[in-house]
Design a protein around this motif. Sequence first.
Motif, PDB file in Angstrom:
ATOM      1  N   LEU A 148       0.822  -1.213   0.000  1.00 61.14           N
ATOM      2  CA  LEU A 148       0.000   0.000   0.000  1.00 61.14           C
ATOM      3  C   LEU A 148       0.853   1.259   0.000  1.00 61.14           C
ATOM      4  O   LEU A 148       0.533   2.244  -0.674  1.00 61.14           O
ATOM      5  N   LEU A 149       1.939   1.215   0.747  1.00 59.62           N
ATOM      6  CA  LEU A 149       2.847   2.356   0.790  1.00 59.62           C
ATOM      7  C   LEU A 149       3.492   2.588  -0.570  1.00 59.62           C
ATOM      8  O   LEU A 149       3.615   3.732  -1.025  1.00 59.62           O
ATOM      9  N   LEU A 150       3.893   1.509  -1.239  1.00 58.54           N
ATOM     10  CA  LEU A 150       4.496   1.651  -2.561  1.00 58.54           C
ATOM     11  C   LEU A 150       3.489   2.175  -3.582  1.00 58.54           C
ATOM     12  O   LEU A 150       3.850   2.967  -4.456  1.00 58.54           O
ATOM     13  N   VAL A 151       2.244   1.734  -3.494  1.00 55.47           N
ATOM     14  CA  VAL A 151       1.220   2.252  -4.407  1.00 55.47           C
ATOM     15  C   VAL A 151       1.043   3.748  -4.184  1.00 55.47           C
ATOM     16  O   VAL A 151       0.953   4.528  -5.140  1.00 55.47           O
ATOM     17  N   LYS A 152       1.051   4.177  -2.923  1.00 52.75           N
ATOM     18  CA  LYS A 152       0.901   5.608  -2.605  1.00 52.75           C
ATOM     19  C   LYS A 152       2.065   6.412  -3.175  1.00 52.75           C
ATOM     20  O   LYS A 152       1.884   7.503  -3.704  1.00 52.75           O
TER      21      LYS A 152
END
Length: 131
Positions: free
Chosen positions: A16-20
């Motif tokens: 999720l952090l990488l998508v953000k």
Amino acid sequence: MRNSAKQWISLSLLGLLLVKVWVIPLLYLDFEIRREYIVANLCENRNRPQMHCDGKCYLAKRIAALDEQEKRQAEKTYMSRLIDQVMDQRADFSFAQQPVVVELLPQAVFSLTSSFTPRIAADDIFHPPLI
């Protein structure tokens, strides 16, 4: 099993952090991959080829919409944290009286000197010069 669950949770949060973090670069990649389709169908200036927009207006609109969405999300998060702090009902306030400990000191000893002493301290300071 417990370590496996922790690993899955940490990998999910990392994803999720990488998508953000990768939203804007992925938006540019999507634009580059679908450039012909965007120029032909989605560009606002497709009827005016002399402007040489080439779909940049569409990309600018998408980036502006993404920034606006992030601002709204940040404001929503800030407000929810603020309300959570103000309306936090989990705090337990206790106004129970604490016992008061009083220490009695020994009685003070006063000494009284007479104000009619034969010698005044000013006489030691103010006198004529000695030769």
